[in-house]
Every structure is written in structure tokens, then in C-alpha cells.
Design a protein around this motif. Structure first.
Motif, PDB file in Angstrom:
ATOM      1  N   GLN A  30      31.694  42.810  23.220  1.00 12.26           N
ATOM      2  CA  GLN A  30      32.534  43.367  24.274  1.00 12.26           C
ATOM      3  C   GLN A  30      31.960  43.095  25.652  1.00 12.26           C
ATOM      4  O   GLN A  30      32.661  43.184  26.657  1.00 12.26           O
ATOM      5  CB  GLN A  30      32.727  44.875  24.078  1.00 12.26           C
ATOM      6  CG  GLN A  30      31.515  45.741  24.421  1.00 12.26           C
ATOM      7  CD  GLN A  30      30.645  45.980  23.203  1.00 12.26           C
ATOM      8  OE1 GLN A  30      30.607  45.176  22.267  1.00 12.26           O
ATOM      9  NE2 GLN A  30      29.944  47.107  23.204  1.00 12.26           N
TER      10      GLN A  30
ATOM     11  N   LEU B 188      33.276  39.104  26.988  1.00 13.42           N
ATOM     12  CA  LEU B 188      34.689  38.733  26.873  1.00 13.42           C
ATOM     13  C   LEU B 188      35.052  37.601  27.831  1.00 13.42           C
ATOM     14  O   LEU B 188      35.748  36.659  27.453  1.00 13.42           O
ATOM     15  CB  LEU B 188      35.568  39.956  27.148  1.00 13.42           C
ATOM     16  CG  LEU B 188      35.473  41.093  26.127  1.00 13.42           C
ATOM     17  CD1 LEU B 188      36.375  42.243  26.531  1.00 13.42           C
ATOM     18  CD2 LEU B 188      35.841  40.599  24.737  1.00 13.42           C
ATOM     19  N   VAL B 189      34.598  37.690  29.069  1.00 12.95           N
ATOM     20  CA  VAL B 189      34.903  36.634  30.036  1.00 12.95           C
ATOM     21  C   VAL B 189      34.260  35.322  29.613  1.00 12.95           C
ATOM     22  O   VAL B 189      34.871  34.247  29.732  1.00 12.95           O
ATOM     23  CB  VAL B 189      34.431  37.051  31.440  1.00 12.95           C
ATOM     24  CG1 VAL B 189      34.516  35.875  32.407  1.00 12.95           C
ATOM     25  CG2 VAL B 189      35.273  38.213  31.962  1.00 12.95           C
TER      26      VAL B 189
ATOM     27  N   GLY C 260      41.719  39.072  21.773  1.00 10.21           N
ATOM     28  CA  GLY C 260      41.318  38.389  23.000  1.00 10.21           C
ATOM     29  C   GLY C 260      41.001  36.930  22.773  1.00 10.21           C
ATOM     30  O   GLY C 260      41.332  36.064  23.603  1.00 10.21           O
TER      31      GLY C 260
ATOM     32  N   SER D 228      42.820  33.517  24.244  1.00  7.27           N
ATOM     33  CA  SER D 228      42.031  32.473  24.898  1.00  7.27           C
ATOM     34  C   SER D 228      42.334  31.098  24.306  1.00  7.27           C
ATOM     35  O   SER D 228      42.395  30.095  25.032  1.00  7.27           O
ATOM     36  CB  SER D 228      40.536  32.783  24.769  1.00  7.27           C
ATOM     37  OG  SER D 228      40.219  34.022  25.352  1.00  7.27           O
TER      38      SER D 228
ATOM     39  N   LEU E  81      40.313  40.107  38.187  1.00  7.46           N
ATOM     40  CA  LEU E  81      40.555  40.386  36.766  1.00  7.46           C
ATOM     41  C   LEU E  81      39.272  40.217  35.957  1.00  7.46           C
ATOM     42  O   LEU E  81      38.966  41.047  35.086  1.00  7.46           O
ATOM     43  CB  LEU E  81      41.640  39.454  36.235  1.00  7.46           C
ATOM     44  CG  LEU E  81      43.070  39.724  36.700  1.00  7.46           C
ATOM     45  CD1 LEU E  81      44.011  38.651  36.170  1.00  7.46           C
ATOM     46  CD2 LEU E  81      43.541  41.101  36.250  1.00  7.46           C
ATOM     47  N   PHE E  82      38.519  39.167  36.226  1.00  6.06           N
ATOM     48  CA  PHE E  82      37.260  38.945  35.509  1.00  6.06           C
ATOM     49  C   PHE E  82      36.277  40.090  35.765  1.00  6.06           C
ATOM     50  O   PHE E  82      35.621  40.581  34.841  1.00  6.06           O
ATOM     51  CB  PHE E  82      36.643  37.620  35.937  1.00  6.06           C
ATOM     52  CG  PHE E  82      37.208  36.418  35.218  1.00  6.06           C
ATOM     53  CD1 PHE E  82      38.374  36.522  34.462  1.00  6.06           C
ATOM     54  CD2 PHE E  82      36.596  35.178  35.298  1.00  6.06           C
ATOM     55  CE1 PHE E  82      38.901  35.427  33.805  1.00  6.06           C
ATOM     56  CE2 PHE E  82      37.110  34.070  34.630  1.00  6.06           C
ATOM     57  CZ  PHE E  82      38.267  34.203  33.886  1.00  6.06           C
TER      58      PHE E  82
ATOM     59  N   THR F 133      36.999  43.154  36.630  1.00  6.59           N
ATOM     60  CA  THR F 133      37.521  44.357  35.981  1.00  6.59           C
ATOM     61  C   THR F 133      37.230  44.356  34.486  1.00  6.59           C
ATOM     62  O   THR F 133      36.807  45.372  33.915  1.00  6.59           O
ATOM     63  CB  THR F 133      39.037  44.473  36.223  1.00  6.59           C
ATOM     64  OG1 THR F 133      39.279  44.503  37.632  1.00  6.59           O
ATOM     65  CG2 THR F 133      39.598  45.727  35.587  1.00  6.59           C
ATOM     66  N   ILE F 134      37.435  43.220  33.832  1.00  4.12           N
ATOM     67  CA  ILE F 134      37.168  43.115  32.392  1.00  4.12           C
ATOM     68  C   ILE F 134      35.698  43.365  32.107  1.00  4.12           C
ATOM     69  O   ILE F 134      35.340  44.115  31.180  1.00  4.12           O
ATOM     70  CB  ILE F 134      37.600  41.732  31.878  1.00  4.12           C
ATOM     71  CG1 ILE F 134      39.126  41.606  31.913  1.00  4.12           C
ATOM     72  CG2 ILE F 134      37.089  41.496  30.457  1.00  4.12           C
ATOM     73  CD1 ILE F 134      39.631  40.213  31.605  1.00  4.12           C
ATOM     74  N   ASN F 135      34.820  42.753  32.903  1.00  2.73           N
ATOM     75  CA  ASN F 135      33.383  42.926  32.688  1.00  2.73           C
ATOM     76  C   ASN F 135      32.958  44.382  32.844  1.00  2.73           C
ATOM     77  O   ASN F 135      32.164  44.896  32.045  1.00  2.73           O
ATOM     78  CB  ASN F 135      32.595  42.050  33.669  1.00  2.73           C
ATOM     79  CG  ASN F 135      32.485  40.607  33.211  1.00  2.73           C
ATOM     80  OD1 ASN F 135      32.491  40.322  32.019  1.00  2.73           O
ATOM     81  ND2 ASN F 135      32.388  39.693  34.148  1.00  2.73           N
TER      82      ASN F 135
ATOM     83  N   PHE G  56      34.889  46.877  29.940  1.00  2.00           N
ATOM     84  CA  PHE G  56      34.401  46.729  28.567  1.00  2.00           C
ATOM     85  C   PHE G  56      32.878  46.745  28.484  1.00  2.00           C
ATOM     86  O   PHE G  56      32.330  46.828  27.388  1.00  2.00           O
ATOM     87  CB  PHE G  56      34.944  45.431  27.964  1.00  2.00           C
ATOM     88  CG  PHE G  56      36.411  45.478  27.665  1.00  2.00           C
ATOM     89  CD1 PHE G  56      36.876  46.004  26.475  1.00  2.00           C
ATOM     90  CD2 PHE G  56      37.334  45.026  28.599  1.00  2.00           C
ATOM     91  CE1 PHE G  56      38.234  46.065  26.201  1.00  2.00           C
ATOM     92  CE2 PHE G  56      38.698  45.078  28.337  1.00  2.00           C
ATOM     93  CZ  PHE G  56      39.151  45.606  27.138  1.00  2.00           C
TER      94      PHE G  56
ATOM     95  N   GLY H  80      39.799  50.750  34.865  1.00  2.00           N
ATOM     96  CA  GLY H  80      40.316  49.422  35.167  1.00  2.00           C
ATOM     97  C   GLY H  80      41.163  49.411  36.425  1.00  2.00           C
ATOM     98  O   GLY H  80      41.064  48.499  37.252  1.00  2.00           O
TER      99      GLY H  80
END
Length: 292
Positions: free
Chosen positions: A45, A48-49, A120, A124, A218-219, A221-223, A226, A242
Motif C-alpha cells: 500500500q 501504489l504510485v 489498482g 494500471s 493525485l500522486f 494524495t495517494i501516497n 494509503f 484524501g
């Protein structure tokens, strides 16, 4: 060959690290980093990026190669390249998830964790094939938009190379600067190559500059979402976190304005330079003077 090599190239920044599966919160046994099994993708998790970038850049590499090559049987070649890329990336996904599933403890939490990562990863893979098709297109508009999507993942992929070679603790101080400004340079040069001749072209410019503003947010926020164990597993709390992170990174304090401005300046200067060069190299035509 193009699809297969591109797929391996996309995974290369992770493979050169030794490709040990990252430590897992739900691992059945207590293991150190050097005793984790080999995995062709860094399933976690917290990565993810990185997973998105490794897969997407592989598809982009194949698309760019086909664009430059421009084979005679274009459609057939693109199909074969896409099939080979899928074969390499699906093999990496299958091997990695097999290793992950075998080592996790049982229970609902582990099942949700695996399914979330799998969803995810599938998205991708779809993005990877989409970028291959867009970048292999003979349409300048399509290629310009695809590079706008690719710019931020490509910079992240380049950073992953440095991390793989130097290790996460010995990174140069200038690396974050490159990571921040490289997408702006890429998009600015792309727009200068594309030009500005119509309202449709202006739409491409606006879209690419918007992507430069949105994708890094977005990257980030994901980092953060999660990678925060306090909120992990609580959908409501993750959603609120988020929204906060996305609003902050997209706002005036997020630092996106200078990056977008740099891309716009490069695009304008590049377009102007091309127009001036074209006028200089194009001979003027006119009616010869009448003879006396």
C-alpha cells in the motif's frame, strides 16, 4: 520485441533493487527485508504510485518506439507490440500476487488488501495499454495529449532509477528538484513541438497544463492516504484525509503554479522560435519587376 523489451524496461528501476517484496503489515511470519521473497512488482500500500509508474512507462516506451519507427504495417505491428507488452506485464503481476498471497496471513483484512492492490494493478495495466495506443498513433494531437498524461509518471520513474541505484538513504539533494520541474519541461517542449494554430490546439494546451497541475496532486494524495496507517482500513477517514490533501495540493499553497507557469513559458518561447525560424527559412515569393 518492442513490446517485450518495453515491458522489461518499465520494470527495470524495481528489478535493479533486487526485487524483494516490500515488508508487509499482514505477513504471516516475522521477516527482515533481505528475507522477503522475490517479486517482480513492489506490491504494498506504500508503493501504489510506484506500481502505476512501472507499468505505465513500459506501455509508453513501446508506444514512443512505434511512433518513431512508423512501420509500414502499422496497425498489425501495434497489435503485436501490445500483445507482447501484456504478456510481460501480466507475467509480472501473476508472479508478484502469487508470492504475496502465499505469504500473507489469512483473514478478511488480507483478502481486502490483496483485492485492493489487484484492482489498482489492473487499472494500471489498462493505462499502460492505452498509452501505448495513444503514443503509437499517427495523430499529433493524440500524441501530445498522451505525453501530457505521461510527463509526471516519467519523472517519477526516473527518480525510481536513482533510488534503485543509490538506495533510499543516499539520494542527492538535487533529485527532488528534478522530480518537480522535469514534467514542466517535458510538457512545455511537447506543446512547443505541437504548436498553436487553432482553437483545437488551444484545447490541447489547456488540457496538458491542467494535467500538469492535477496529476502530481493525485500522486501525493495517494501516497499520503494509503501510507497513513492510522486511517488505513477506515473508508470514511481515508476519504476525508484524501479530500484535505487533494484540496491543499491543488490550492495556491500547493506549489503547482510555478511549475505550470514554467511549462507555459517554455511552450510559448518554443512556439515563437519555431515561427520565426520558419519565416527565415521560407523564401519570400513575389512578382519580378517589369523589364524596361
Amino acid at each position: 520485441m518492442v513490446g517485450a523489451v518495453a515491458g522489461v524496461l518499465g520494470l527495470a528501476p524495481w528489478l535493479i533493487t533486487g526485487a524483494r517484496l516490500p515488508l508487509q503489515n499482514l505477513w504471516a511470519t516475522l521477516e527482515g527485508p533481505d528475507r522477503m521473497p522475490l517479486a517482480l512488482l513492489p506490491l504494498s500500500q506504500y508503493s501504489l504510485v510506484t506500481i502505476v509508474v512501472l507499468l505505465v512507462v513500459g506501455g509508453a516506451a513501446a508506444g514512443i518506439t512505434l511512433r518513431i519507427w512508423n512501420p509500414t504495417r502499422h496497425r498489425t505491428t501495434v497489435k503485436y507490440a501490445a500483445a507482447a507488452l501484456c504478456a510481460v506485464q501480466l507475467a509480472a503481476v501473476t508472479q508478484s500476487f502469487t508470492v504475496l498471497h502465499a505469504g500473507l496471513m489469512g483473514g478478511t483484512a488480507a483478502t481486502i488488501y490483496v483485492l485492493g492492490l489487484l484492482l489498482g494493478t489492473i487499472l494500471s495495466l489498462a493505462a499502460s495499454i492505452t498509452l501505448l495506443l495513444l503514443l503509437a498513433s499517427r495523430s499529433r494531437t493524440t500524441v501530445a495529449l498522451a505525453i501530457g498524461i505521461l510527463a509526471v509518471p516519467l519523472a517519477t520513474w526516473a527518480v525510481e532509477w536513482f533510488i534503485g541505484l543509490a538506495g533510499p538513504m543516499d539520494l542527492p539533494s538535487w533529485l527532488p528538484i528534478i522530480s518537480r520541474w522535469l514534467p514542466a519541461i517535458t510538457i512545455g517542449c511537447t506543446l512547443a513541438w505541437f504548436g498553436l494554430r487553432s482553437v483545437r490546439d488551444a484545447g490541447v494546451w489547456i488540457t496538458n497544463l491542467a494535467l500538469l497541475w492535477l496529476v502530481p496532486a493525485l500522486f501525493t494524495t495517494i501516497n499520503v492516504v494509503f501510507g497513513t496507517r492510522v486511517s488505513l482500513g477506515n473508508p470514511g477517514e481515508m476519504l476525508r484525509l484524501g479530500q484535505q490533501i487533494l484540496a491543499t495540493t491543488l490550492g495556491a499553497d500547493g506549489g503547482a503554479a510555478p511549475v505550470v507557469l514554467l511549462a507555459l513559458i517554455i511552450a510559448i518561447l518554443g512556439t515563437g522560435t519555431r515561427l520565426i525560424a520558419a519565416r527565415i527559412t521560407t523564401p519570400t515569393t513575389g512578382r519580378p519587376p517589369a523589364s524596361t
